[in-house]
Enzyme design. Sequence first.
Site, PDB file in Angstrom:
ATOM      1  N   LYS C  78     -33.102  34.353  12.838  1.00  0.00           N
ATOM      2  CA  LYS C  78     -33.434  33.862  14.411  1.00  0.00           C
ATOM      3  C   LYS C  78     -33.027  35.212  14.947  1.00  0.00           C
ATOM      4  O   LYS C  78     -32.219  35.778  15.146  1.00  0.00           O
ATOM      5  CB  LYS C  78     -32.199  32.741  14.723  1.00  0.00           C
ATOM      6  N   SER C 158     -31.974  24.274  18.418  1.00  0.00           N
ATOM      7  CA  SER C 158     -33.083  25.638  19.956  1.00  0.00           C
ATOM      8  C   SER C 158     -33.953  26.709  18.334  1.00  0.00           C
ATOM      9  O   SER C 158     -34.088  27.454  18.501  1.00  0.00           O
ATOM     10  CB  SER C 158     -31.374  25.969  20.368  1.00  0.00           C
ATOM     11  N   SER C 182     -27.883  22.985  17.265  1.00  0.00           N
ATOM     12  CA  SER C 182     -29.094  23.416  16.689  1.00  0.00           C
ATOM     13  C   SER C 182     -29.406  24.160  15.712  1.00  0.00           C
ATOM     14  O   SER C 182     -30.478  24.894  15.781  1.00  0.00           O
ATOM     15  CB  SER C 182     -29.059  24.357  17.607  1.00  0.00           C
TER      16      SER C 182
END
Lengths: 485, 97, 492
Positions: C78, C158, C182
């Site tokens: 990420k 996210s 997330s």
Amino acid sequence: MNNLLRGNTGDWEIVIGIEVHAQIISNSKLFSGSSTSFGADHNTQVSFVDAGMPGMLPVINSVCVEQAIKTGLGLNAKINNFSIFDRKNYFYPDLPQGYQISQFEQPIVGNGMITIDLDDGESKNIGIERLHLEQDAGKSLHDQHPSYSFVDLNRSGVALMEIVSMPDMRSPEEAQAYVKKLRNIMKYLQTCDGNMEEGSLRADINVSVRKPGDDLGTRCEIKNVNSIKFIGQAIDYEAKRQINLIEKGDLIEQQTRLFDPKKGQTRSMRSKEDSHDYRYFPDPDLLPLTFTNEFVDEIKKTLPELPDIRKKRFIDDYDLSSYDSNILVSEKETADYFEAAAENSNPKLVCNWVIGELFSVLNKINKTIEDCPIKAEDLGELINLIDNETITGRIAKDVFEIMLNTGESPVSIVDANNMKQVNDLNEIESVIDKIIEKNPDQVNALSEKPNLIGWFVGQVMKETQGKANPKTVNEILGKKLLKKG
Amino acid sequence: MSVDKDNVVKIAKLSKISFKDDEIEKFQEDLNQIIDWVDQLSEVNTETVSPTFSSFDNDKGMKKREDIINDGNYREDITVNAPNSEEGFFLVPKVID
Amino acid sequence: MKKLTELCLYDAREGLLNKDFTSKELVLDHIAVMESSRSLNAFITETPEIAIKSAENSDSRLNKGTNRDLEGIPIGVKDMFCTKGVLTTASSKMLSNFIPPYESTVTNNLWNEGAILLGKLNNDEFAMGSSNETSFYGPVINPWKGNNNEQNLVPGGSSGGSSASVAANISLGALGTDTGGSIRQPASFTGTVGLKPTYGRCSRWGIIAFASSLDQAGPITRNVRDNAILLKNMCSHDPKDTTSSSKKIPNFEESIGNSVKGLKVGIPNEFFQEGMSNEIIDIWDKGKEWLKKSGAEIIDISLPNTKYALPCYYIIAPAEASSNLARYDGVRFGHSVNSSDINEMYRATRSEGFGDEVKRRIMIGTYVLSSGYYDAYYLKAQKVRSLITEDYNKVFNSVDVILTPSTPNSAFGLNEKSDDPLSMYLNDIFTVPVNLAGLPAISVPAGLDSNGLPLGLQLIGKPFEEETIYSFAKVIEDSANFKNIENQWWVQ
């Protein structure tokens, strides 16, 4: 002592509270492993943490915590076993994180008190409100470029103690004595080097004025005053400014001001565009700072003798006056020097020499006692030479002068220059006899002017290059000349 | 509306974010919706409750570093991402106190 | 033989050890899929050169027998993790040019164990969002589509790039961060396994901060075992993070297959939401049945302050974020707008550099911390947080794990909720309490809804008892027999 200022409408009282920012003596910064040493090349003593880079986290320096506790103990203050680090949020170019890690509602040290010593020999207690740990900011240089400021983050993240006094001071002199005393205590504790020139100790001074007995007036804060002298000047100027305004019928506006040493004036800081709203909240990267009573007790055991205790010991053990003791302990280095010199010598004489001869010489050559060219042991030795009548006091001053210039030991100076005191009765008597013989007129005039005896002493000293034992000279002269009168 | 326009302007100022007028209204609307919604916390009785300082529970207290110098001395890395730097300094529009 | 990208992490590791294929072959196949799957927009930065070079190094180690635990395994990271020398953006214009001169502790741990970086994954800007639509680099598309429906769906957020890349077989596993759900919500939306470890399990050092007291890194994988393998190699006690735990790190993989017989599963009745869809209730009931069949005891429990968790979170997280994001001022890194006035420079930089959702959170956070509102909002929320944590502490005296749905719905359509922040926030209703209390929790795919979209179940464990979670998760995985998406419509 009357500290009131006279105005057109009567007497005014100044009320002063001081926030001192003291840089903690530590190798590395409060929350990072970069160095704290002064004067390094710009932006070299900066870690990713100090530069507020994304993803960086603070880890607290254990020594900085101990230093804060130590200082708290030195201020006779309450040590809080539970304290919180908060973020103080504001934007400024030298504040890389956009917040300063500080302590707001729950500081590591609470109420305390120190005693300040004033020039008239009086002393006064000044309350300490709190002491907390916080990060220093970086530095902006404004003179490198016409339209840019240059930012150096070497200082960013260095550990500071903010020490907040109660509004207990009533004159510039008290404020100066307070900062001096605080600095001295921290130097004794070795928690802050107290160097105001390098910025290791800075004072924010809150000044307000009021008619005696009235409520507190509106205060102005003078930021970052960096010498004891300026503290006095800034308060003096600021108090008079406020009195003038009020007497003109104006109101005092609460504001932050700066002291301009060149003009000897304070001026309002170019007002920050935001109303201050620092949005303090506990730093979620850190935990509450906790420790046990035993931990504090262990630190207590390591505390050195502090100035007030030392002063008392000087009075008790060395039989010095309170006034002299105060002068000696008011700088740790002076007291250390004194004790080293007095260790094998006459303390009272040493004290007189340190406060008299030594201070005036250091003043003249613009040196501090730390870099005094005369070793304390040598001064003690010199005083022993006077004390055991090896040299006269007058010769001692010459020896002192040579010591200052050459750094040689007093014994070798005395030997090399044949400066020993002449104690031999016959030798002195024969010198005196010669002088009497050569100066019949003076001898005759003695009955009219008995003070002339001093002239004879001078002649003897001149003849013996100051080495004759002055006591013996006086005795023989007295016997030979005064009985005739 | 619990958050008025002046308030939004003040918060924007503190946050160092500027908005155009129509943006302000939209943000004010969003903010009010959210603030009105979080307001339901006021119905919880927290009189005797202490706040959470961290969800990290360490019985040994906060971890501390030893006072050793083991970081820094890499100016190039510190300034390499700077939009405006010169001779190892960060440059910002002139600031005068 | 299966395509190498269809292997799970565990099988790929076995294959490498058995010399069925080389790491370079494995990596090249993944690079090919990464390139052919660009329509999903899962990656912000692809790092094929790094991957190939690392694979060659891994192959030499595998040959010499000096291989490490994750030797030769390509993963995605990420874009919240700082990677040395590789663009790290937090999916924000603000950091669109930021190349960190340092490596996050978690990624560093993985590279030290031989894992290989395929690229940096898209996410909601600064991890603020539940749909991956707030990214400066555009939304990520969910590989899953509804039955007979061409509409593009969000992958959750996210960590949307992470979940999508794992579901689409682009990477063998991916790193996410989880501040309010997330990792778990995108895992639920994409039929993947996502774990948020106990707060303190993984170091936060080098991860771009959103809300420090809630952020935690975790793995997203295609199955539970892979998840345990990845997690073990992410964890370490990090002296650079005050909130990193020094507790011993277990070999999580060993707990896979452990019996849950006799263990107690709590079902919190407060998680039954009014208007909750029957499909969610059904999948939850199924989960209970599966666990009961495996010998676990199902117990009704109460977590009375559950309904306050979301508002509590939407005070605390923005407050911390407003301060964490103050460092983006255009002076030392990132986007910067020139001006002759420092305050003007700050404002222009931040107004241009941040997207709307980030601005919204900064504004909320600044508001709840500002003078006059601190006590009513921030302090109040931290007190309510204590009550929520207390709820869990109490319940964990009588149960070993808590079972809930991961999300109140399956993946929704692109742009469906992006104009309504509040309805977007409500998506985190089941995941947020876990972050407030610092607990570990996993989302495991449990089935499909009537529209053919994945639904996950959440297992919440006691602090530092991820092993128990994995044991239970494996039971659900085996019982659900969930099949990953088959129609790879996005491959070009």
